[in-house]
Enzyme design. Structure first.
Site, PDB file in Angstrom:
ATOM      1  N   GLU A  48      61.260  65.937  51.404  1.00  0.00           N
ATOM      2  CA  GLU A  48      59.891  65.502  51.104  1.00  0.00           C
ATOM      3  C   GLU A  48      59.815  64.021  50.715  1.00  0.00           C
ATOM      4  OE1 GLU A  48      58.554  66.959  46.669  1.00  0.00           O
ATOM      5  OE2 GLU A  48      58.910  68.647  47.995  1.00  0.00           O
ATOM      6  N   ALA A  49      60.717  63.208  51.259  1.00  0.00           N
ATOM      7  CA  ALA A  49      60.739  61.748  51.052  1.00  0.00           C
ATOM      8  C   ALA A  49      61.205  61.348  49.663  1.00  0.00           C
ATOM      9  CB  ALA A  49      59.384  61.111  51.350  1.00  0.00           C
TER      10      ALA A  49
END
Lengths: 318, 318
Positions: free
Chosen positions: A286-287
């Site tokens: 999710e970055a």
């Protein structure tokens, strides 16, 4: 890449009140950034974190510790500000954009044939391309998709070779039996998709997922718009590998934000020739890991633009 | 350390919308921080970066690439906002305080006898103690002092043993001949100060400097005030070593902000049992590496306090 801007940045760096090289990788970072932006003096004003979500038919094969509906639930969590990446983007002063790609229509189970049609692949690449804010001055891409470490491992196997066992990892936390199952699923995927070995884009279409294709599209757009990119974890780097295998130097505008605890990530970074900025044991996707590295870029630019020179400060040089 | 607050934080961590352990060291960091602050839910509101400056008689021995007057010039640079640490503290949202300790009266050349008298040592420790903002919720200490990597190497040799060659490094950028000279100066300092081996405080008095003693005083005060500390580079860790050798666990409230490129720093961190948060090749001192790590602490606390639980977000657990 603007060599003149990089040269000006290098010259300025040498004049600043510190021993040469004493800021280590921050110095290289500022020079690299100036070259990509084509500007000798810059500050980080508009970083973007773009998270792409997709679903995977292979979840039916028991490759994840979490059920497939978690992808959509986590997208809601992103939208309500409750996930890790929301906090990390805020700390980094970055805008977070969330892009769900047809979550109710998972890509096909790749053990039975290609995950995507040509049209589906193009649509996903396009979603990524369009998601990039052309005014952004730094891009981080990330993903959410239950089952996608298996998809990424299949992609890594097709693009870089080696045994599936060398690319699969525990993902969200699968046990030893699950890990063996992941390797089998990857092996079955490669067998079922001989065309995946023809070209990098074919590998992406056969073994990837929409969120993975979207990340590749976003990275390509960033290159066209001269937006430097920080790469996140294993799945992001599998997407990046598609570009790297298409053209040498395709990732010159990208740095590795971190190295994750997912087994294959360090190996993938080696193949990409990228040294990570951070190594803090994250394995969330999710970055998150690359978002955590944004303040390092901000700090490098702040030193480069804000520090006084020896002459300005009246400090005796060595 | 408040074990109950740490336990509450650990419990909360387990409820958050991420696989267990997926935020890696950020999770341990948040739990450790909660324990030291005695509060289960916290955000970083008031970090302090305190830089101490002192001068060294041993600069007469040719141990630095820069002349001694640079210490005072850099203090002016700190005060005018032109140094690296000014930019890094600003990016980190931290207050920077600068403390110059009798720059016109360098500590004595330790190759001829003790660097400081008892009274000078006590005054320097006191300056560090008083420099800490009791309302700070995170402390980073750093230093400026031409010649002080040699002083720190002498301190490391006295406190941890081994040959001076194993502790000296290139500092601001000295050449091979200078490096050999540094080792000789350290050896001469140990010979001239047999009492330095008696106690850690005696080592600090005989071989240290005012800024090094001040950092030790500040770290001790932080402990008393339950303010967690991020350790900077080689010289900071030499100061920390004095406390570590006085009492086991004396640095439990400290984390290593980074590992620098100065040769002895990694070794010193090993002796202290500290794993660095960052490894970006910095070797500047002036608190720069640890200031760069402040956003990592901020991010850890932001995730811990801001993330939704599985129940709150309606996300299915594994």
């Amino acid at each position: 890449f603007d060599a003149a801007s990089a040269a000006l940045a290098r010259e300025r760096d040498a004049s600043l009140t510190k021993p040469p090289g004493a800021l280590g990788r921050l110095e290289d970072l500022a020079i690299w950034y100036a070259g990509w932006r084509g500007a000798p003096l810059t500050a980080l004003a508009r970083p973007q974190v773009a998270v792409f979500a997709g679903n995977h038919g292979i979840t039916a094969r028991g490759v994840s510790a979490f059920p497939a509906e978690v992808t959509a639930q986590m997208v809601e969590n992103f939208r309500h500000g409750g996930a890790a990446v929301n906090q990390l983007a805020a700390v980094a002063g970055a805008t977070l954009t969330v892009h769900a790609l047809e979550l109710d229509r998972p890509v096909a189970d790749f053990t039975l044939g290609p995950a995507m049609t040509e049209a589906e692949l193009v649509a996903a690449l396009r979603t990524g391309w369009d998601a990039v804010d052309p005014e952004a001055d730094l891009l981080v891409t990330g993903e959410m998709g239950i089952g996608n470490t298996t998809s990424a491992a299949a992609l890594a196997t097709a693009l870089w070779g080696g045994d599936p066992e060398g690319w699969v990892g525990r993902g969200t936390g699968i046990d030893d039996a699950g890990l063996a199952r992941k390797a089998e699923v990857v092996r079955a995927g490669i067998s079922a998709n001989p065309e995946a070995l023809a070209t990098p884009l074919a590998a992406l279409r056969c073994l990837g997922g929409r969120e993975i294709a979207a990340m590749a599209g976003a990275m390509a757009r960033a290159r066209a718009a001269r937006i430097p990119v920080l790469l996140d974890g294993f799945i992001t780097c599998a997407a990046a590998s598609v570009l790297a295998r298409m053209a040498p130097g395709a990732l010159d505008h990208c740095l590795a934000g971190h190295v994750s605890a997912e087994a294959g990530h360090g190996k993938l970074l080696e193949r990409l020739g990228k040294q990570p900025l951070l190594a803090l044991g994250l394995r969330l996707g999710e970055a998150s890991g690359a978002a955590l590295a944004i303040p390092v870029v901000r700090a490098a630019l702040a030193c480069h633009t804000g520090m006084a020179s020896f002459a300005e400060a009246g400090v005796s040089d060595a």
